[in-house]
Design an enzyme around this catalytic site. Structure first.
Site, mmCIF file in Angstrom:
data_model
loop_
_atom_site.group_PDB
_atom_site.id
_atom_site.type_symbol
_atom_site.label_atom_id
_atom_site.label_comp_id
_atom_site.label_asym_id
_atom_site.label_seq_id
_atom_site.Cartn_x
_atom_site.Cartn_y
_atom_site.Cartn_z
ATOM 1 N N SER A 72 0.872 -1.174 0.000
ATOM 2 C CA SER A 72 0.000 0.000 0.000
ATOM 3 C C SER A 72 0.908 1.222 0.000
ATOM 4 O O SER A 72 1.724 1.389 0.916
ATOM 5 C CB SER A 72 -0.892 -0.031 1.251
ATOM 6 O OG SER A 72 -1.960 0.883 1.122
ATOM 7 N N GLU A 73 0.841 2.057 -1.034
ATOM 8 C CA GLU A 73 1.878 3.078 -1.208
ATOM 9 C C GLU A 73 1.868 4.134 -0.113
ATOM 10 O O GLU A 73 2.840 4.871 0.041
ATOM 11 C CB GLU A 73 1.805 3.721 -2.593
ATOM 12 C CG GLU A 73 0.608 4.623 -2.828
ATOM 13 C CD GLU A 73 -0.481 3.898 -3.595
ATOM 14 O OE1 GLU A 73 -0.617 2.668 -3.419
ATOM 15 O OE2 GLU A 73 -1.203 4.562 -4.353
ATOM 16 N N ASN A 74 0.794 4.204 0.667
ATOM 17 C CA ASN A 74 0.809 5.148 1.784
ATOM 18 C C ASN A 74 1.656 4.647 2.952
ATOM 19 O O ASN A 74 1.831 5.383 3.926
ATOM 20 C CB ASN A 74 -0.614 5.488 2.252
ATOM 21 C CG ASN A 74 -1.425 4.275 2.626
ATOM 22 O OD1 ASN A 74 -1.288 3.214 2.026
ATOM 23 N ND2 ASN A 74 -2.264 4.411 3.629
ATOM 24 N N GLY A 75 2.226 3.444 2.847
ATOM 25 C CA GLY A 75 3.258 3.101 3.791
ATOM 26 C C GLY A 75 3.231 1.777 4.527
ATOM 27 O O GLY A 75 3.667 1.716 5.670
ATOM 28 N N SER A 112 8.488 3.526 0.828
ATOM 29 C CA SER A 112 7.390 2.970 0.046
ATOM 30 C C SER A 112 7.685 3.092 -1.449
ATOM 31 O O SER A 112 7.503 2.140 -2.213
ATOM 32 C CB SER A 112 6.092 3.701 0.393
ATOM 33 O OG SER A 112 5.004 3.127 -0.294
#
Lengths: 225, 221, 225, 221
Positions: free
Chosen positions: B48-51, B90
């Site tokens: 999940s690119e938000n971390g 990320s």
């Protein structure tokens, strides 16, 4: 270890001057320092440049908003450097009507540009954005025959950071997906204000798990319960 | 033949590409559906690119944690063995080629592998978010789209007109009528999905399509 | 979460081919994977390129050595890309007599070049080394009137990493100052072998404290007790 | 007047520069001594470039931890409030200007602020380690050196002959005879240390020295 000043949110936002570039942690509001944002809204400082992942969430039907959205609604930003505005129709309106200068930056590029500023690097050589509008006006640098965009380091004046815990020297840990841009922004501003859910004594944080070393932090604020 | 939009078909076909342990980033919306159709015995590790890694399903009602959301801001969970990181890490994972695949939504996609999905000038500008990094960094880029837009126009084009998210990065376009590999400036039709036919696809798609010699019908119902 | 193969050190070093670029974690031997190094010494693979902070410690009087020094002593490296060789007289001798091609890189530049490779960036724009021999043959890039050296991303074939704990999916945490280059090298190689003091079950590591996410790790080796 | 090398004088004078809470990186060797002379009420926070903040004193015999060493590989301790990080973060702190000062040893230093301390070609090449980043990144760079080498030659030069560690980065040169600020291509003598005199320094140093108008004698005994 030397302690950093613990101040109220109202005192802290006095450090932000009209026209400052303000970095605000958070991703669609998750991990944003809501107490500092509320204090900044109350104080009314304007003509700011926002540096943030996005413009947070705003539902025009219900009026619900989170993260930096209240500051967007009050038009405190003349410039917004963000990767995403799809969840805030108000900033889209401001952009389309020329009220706010919105500069869209790919999310990974935004993260690296901020980190580069904090790390004393001049910029980032990234393949991201090659052959797109993002390339316009930028230098292309070739390394061993491969092209990269030169994206400049991005510094701010003040960072507003949300931590789960901060010790009194400024060491920080974060909370789940609330980490996001917070540790990067803490590296890239002269004044770094941490709003911590919990402020603990020096020595209470395990030195192996600290994410933001105290050296970056200038002020600490107790977060809202 | 009548076209009936079918997101599930798209998600089902993409899901079959993956092998056990693949680390994948699924875009918000249609791409997220892919996770629902992963074959038995295959575990996808979702980034999940938000971390964080190890994105799990939505929590039970009442169990939501406002500090644990996906890149669309929706409450999710994290699986055992997942971990959190900052946005620089990320995107180091994403840009650095450590993600096996990404699945992204489409406004336009063309036979050169160009993708447009972040901006309709003057009309809708959500921003690129992480999509530009994902297209450049993921080993395999899937464009997931209904074959036709609401007006009946083919979403597969000879040349994108909208501002690009990425130039020449798309590997596969998966629609609800077929599977296309982007190769040498054309869409190579690898599979057509029941009840559609090769002829139907060639007639209705305004782009250069090469029918693969092993092209076959697949039933995804 | 999918498990990574747990192999012996002897099996692991078979993944290293003659001529490979091998990154080895550690700082003057602290945080180096000693079991993997011993296995690689035994296997005898040569013509390697070493990428490491330094060439570790070697005392020619006592014969005491640590870290990568045994591999240096057996001349397994034809190239060494390092920031410091002052504690290993043998590598200095090899350099002076033209036996080994030693390429000195400033330590911070070395760290960033490795990270850049792992992060898919083309290189690093750093002020470090401007006006020194380090600048020789390199591109100077100006950003807003300030000069930076372009230092290329540095990738390896195999990384030999020392962790305190690894879970079976490959998530790692490190031990005190033994962290150093290990997490960076884990990002920058196709094959990443972690020698862990302790291998734990998936789920035993707190997701907030993992330093190296499992995605980077390809093989796990139980460290020597 | 007879010159007697005195490392303590150098360390004592540099230590007086610091204020409470300054984050400082001290090079291996002579610079490390500075930590011993920090004034009452001033706590220095020491950064160790191998990956932590809050460097503490050497441990008691038998208490050494092989996993906790300084940048010279010697066993040390960590103070409460310290923390560990990787080498990229360590040098982000250093290069990014987050360190108030660094103190580095000297092979040669010149009146342009050039420093040479990592290489005598063909003779001794320890490597630069972190020194190049420290000189470029630290807000204030102190070059700490005995005023004369073993042969009696001045270590302060008009122009370094050895390969440089950094060009024009040194702010202060502190020797055992005096304190010099590097400014406009000269060494500005700010203090001379008892029992040395201004005349002695001007006569014995082969470089352009400007005597500051507020130059004064300081007793560091």
């Amino acid at each position: 270890m030397v302690k950093k000043p613990i101040v109220t949110a109202d005192e802290a936002v006095k450090l932000i001057k009209e026209g400052d570039a303000v970095m605000v942690g958070g991703f669609l509001g998750c991990g944003s320092p809501t107490g500092l944002i509320a204090a900044l809204e109350k104080r009314g400082t304007g003509k700011l440049t926002l540096i943030c992942n996005d413009c947070a969430m705003y539902n025009p039907k219900t009026g619900d908003m989170n993260g930096v959205a209240p500051l967007v609604a009050k038009k405190r930003f003349s410039v917004a450097v963000v990767s995403h505005i799809g969840t805030n129709p108000e900033i889209q309106r401001q952009m389309n009507e020329g009220e706010t200068d919105v500069r869209l930056v790919p999310q990974g590029t935004l993260a690296e540009r901020i980190r580069a500023a904090g790390a004393g690097l001049g910029g980032v050589l990234t393949p991201t954005g090659l052959g797109t509008e993002v390339q316009d006006g930028k230098k292309v640098v070739e390394v061993d025959g491969v092209k990269f965009l030169l994206e400049k380091a991005l510094k701010g004046d003040v960072a507003l950071i949300r931590a789960k815990k901060a010790d009194k020297s400024g060491n920080c840990v974060y909370d789940k997906s609330g980490r996001n841009f917070n540790p990067l922004m803490a590296m890239a501003c002269d004044t770094v204000i941490v709003e911590a859910d919990e402020i603990v004594e020096i020595g209470e944080l395990d030195p192996e798990v600290v994410v933001t070393p105290s050296v970056f932090v200038t002020h600490i604020v107790q977060g809202r319960k | 033949m009548e076209y009936v939009a079918n997101k599930e078909t798209i998600a089902k076909r993409i899901a079959r590409f993956f092998k056990n342990g693949d680390v994948v980033n699924l875009g918000i919306g249609l791409p997220t559906l892919v996770g629902n159709y992963v074959p038995e015995g295959v575990e996808l590790i979702l980034q999940s690119e938000n971390g964080f890694m190890g994105l799990g399903p939505a929590p039970e009602a009442g169990e939501e944690d406002p500090m644990l959301v996906n890149a669309g801001g929706m409450p999710v969970t994290i699986k055992a063995g997942g971990c959190y990181f900052d946005s620089a890490m990320s995107f180091a994972i994403i840009r650095g080629g450590h993600i096996a695949a990404t699945v992204l939504g489409v406004l336009e996609v063309d036979q050169e592998g160009n993708l447009a999905n972040y901006k309709i000038p003057g009309k809708m500008v959500p921003g690129m978010g992480g999509a530009m990094d994902l297209t450049v960094g993921a080993k395999t880029v899937f464009a997931a789209t209904q074959h036709f837009d609401a007006k009946g126009n083919s979403k597969l084009l000879r040349r994108c007109k909208l501002p690009l998210t990425a130039a020449a990065q798309v590997d596969y376009v998966v629609t609800d009528v077929g599977l296309f590999q982007v190769k040498d400036g054309a869409f190579v039709l690898k599979e057509y999905f029941k009840p559609y036919t090769v002829d139907y696809i060639l007639e209705t798609t305004d782009a250069d399509i090469v029918v693969d010699k092993d092209c076959k019908e697949v039933d995804l119902a």
